[in-house]
Design an enzyme around this catalytic site. Sequence first.
Site, short mmCIF file in Angstrom:
data_model
loop_
_atom_site.label_atom_id
_atom_site.label_comp_id
_atom_site.label_asym_id
_atom_site.label_seq_id
_atom_site.Cartn_x
_atom_site.Cartn_y
_atom_site.Cartn_z
N HIS A 11 0.83 -1.20 0.00
CA HIS A 11 0.00 0.00 0.00
C HIS A 11 0.87 1.26 0.00
O HIS A 11 0.75 2.13 -0.88
CB HIS A 11 -0.92 -0.01 1.23
CG HIS A 11 -1.86 1.16 1.29
ND1 HIS A 11 -3.15 1.08 0.83
CD2 HIS A 11 -1.69 2.43 1.72
CE1 HIS A 11 -3.74 2.27 0.99
NE2 HIS A 11 -2.88 3.10 1.53
N GLU A 12 1.77 1.34 0.95
CA GLU A 12 2.61 2.54 1.05
C GLU A 12 3.56 2.62 -0.15
O GLU A 12 3.86 3.71 -0.63
CB GLU A 12 3.39 2.56 2.38
CG GLU A 12 2.51 2.48 3.65
CD GLU A 12 1.40 3.53 3.73
OE1 GLU A 12 1.57 4.63 3.17
OE2 GLU A 12 0.34 3.23 4.34
N GLU B 286 -4.77 7.56 -3.32
CA GLU B 286 -5.29 6.31 -2.78
C GLU B 286 -5.53 5.30 -3.89
O GLU B 286 -5.40 4.10 -3.69
CB GLU B 286 -6.58 6.61 -1.99
CG GLU B 286 -6.91 5.63 -0.89
CD GLU B 286 -5.85 5.48 0.19
OE1 GLU B 286 -4.97 6.33 0.36
OE2 GLU B 286 -5.90 4.43 0.87
N HIS C 248 1.84 4.48 -2.81
CA HIS C 248 1.88 5.93 -2.61
C HIS C 248 3.26 6.48 -3.02
O HIS C 248 3.36 7.51 -3.68
CB HIS C 248 1.65 6.27 -1.13
CG HIS C 248 0.21 6.22 -0.70
ND1 HIS C 248 -0.77 6.96 -1.31
CD2 HIS C 248 -0.41 5.54 0.30
CE1 HIS C 248 -1.93 6.74 -0.69
NE2 HIS C 248 -1.75 5.87 0.28
#
Length: 512
Positions: A277-278, A307, A281
């Site tokens: 997830h990170e 997101e 980003h």
Amino acid sequence: MAGTDVLRQNYGRMMQKIKDLAVVYSIDAIMNWDMETKMPPKGINLRSQQLGMLGQLEHKMSTDPEIGQLIDKIRNHPDYESLSEIEKRNVYLTKKNYDEMTKLPEELVVEIAKQSTITVGTWKRAKAAKSFAMFKPELEKLFELKKKAAEILMDVKGTATPYDALIDMHESAMTSEKITKLFDELRDGLVKIISKSTSSPKQPDESFLSRKVPVDVQQKIANSLVKVIGYDIDSPAAGGRIDETEHPFTNGYYDDVRITTHYYEDNFASSIFSILHEGGHAMYEQNLRPEWMFQPIGTGCSTGFHESQSRFVENIFGRSQEFWSYYLPQLKGLTGNLSDVSQEKFVHAINAVKPSKIRVEADEVTYCLHVIIRFNIERDWFAGKISVSDLPQVWNEQYMNYLGMKIQDDSEGLMQDTHWGIGYFGYFPSYALGNIYSGQLLAALKKDMPDWNQQIAKGNFQAIRQWLTTNVHTYGNLYDPADLIKKIAGDEINTKHFLNYLNEKYSTLYEY
Ligand code: ZN
């Protein structure tokens, strides 16, 4: 000097001021990162003074009257039209931010800052004590202040409601009316998928997900995962690193973008998906156009688009059959205790659909319902339809209606998130909008790259990363989200593609 020279000079002067501000913000970011990861406990007093000083400097620089004068001179110049599309966007974004920063009275800004420190402190204690009564008076004060600010911003931005002005801070030009329509459709689609999945006779066995994997092994897993997605933490030219925090986050800008994760010995999957997830980003920040660094357009398009990138890497890529056909053998090699787990069993377990009470622990399907509930409440709250005293009842009713969950106390209910305590209103919708965008991006990617899933099965994320860069990252903040999604996907934001993606995936997993 010729007219155009004056225009160019003023534009150059404005951009220099914006660059100075961007550099100061990056100092602020790294100080915050350090506070969360490395700072010894005793450093907190000095750090809060350092950050307070930086905050003052940022406020002074971003409300500098000269910026306002330069914007006016540029916009009123007879040769304004000679500026490029990129330059005009920079002027537009500078004006937008300047108006937001200068139209709010300073006393109100200071009052909000003070009150949010008090409210978030009270929230921590109230959550521990399971006492909404303790939280309520401070939340009321913060909400009234934020509402006052939202009413001023509504005039500045020309939005239809105060709440829309807050949404616009994260998702430019998005409105609560549009979101209501999108979220109603999304909710109807999700409820069906959840009901078919949870009532299917084929249910996942998740027991192996709690097998112990030592922290040092999980660190090795994290290091190998970031290699797959191309997030460089160890070459001589690395622009990233991984550290540990209770709540994972991404922090940084262009050449220095850092991510954090947490390692739980009895829940190795948690760190895997935090890293992905990170990493999504970070990929967005690192792949912005280098020549746009320090310019207003040199950022992500919106919180929702950000997101969309993290959810794409975490879920669409990271929870797919294809990825695990490639990576599970490596994971087994690293952990040494998953040899009896088949790929099918593994993928079903990491995609288990289970209505729950806590948003940050929710699965891919139920997650958006948590967000929709918060949006419904914020919208009605700002419209004066509900008051702070009504919150627990409204919250608990919606958790029962949407997720079938009976909330026992407000700590596992409306006090679970920190957002309202800090005064983050209008922020929640972005989480679900990101999922909606990610579905549209997937549909567009499939058209351009029909063998995208075979690429994943080979461990080749590079091709997909390149596609995302070409179609999303490279545009930075050149367009508002509504225009960017149209440019990429060919149609307006809509829930169809995200719901199709979920339906295809979960009907296979759950055999419904
Ligand atoms: Zn995120």
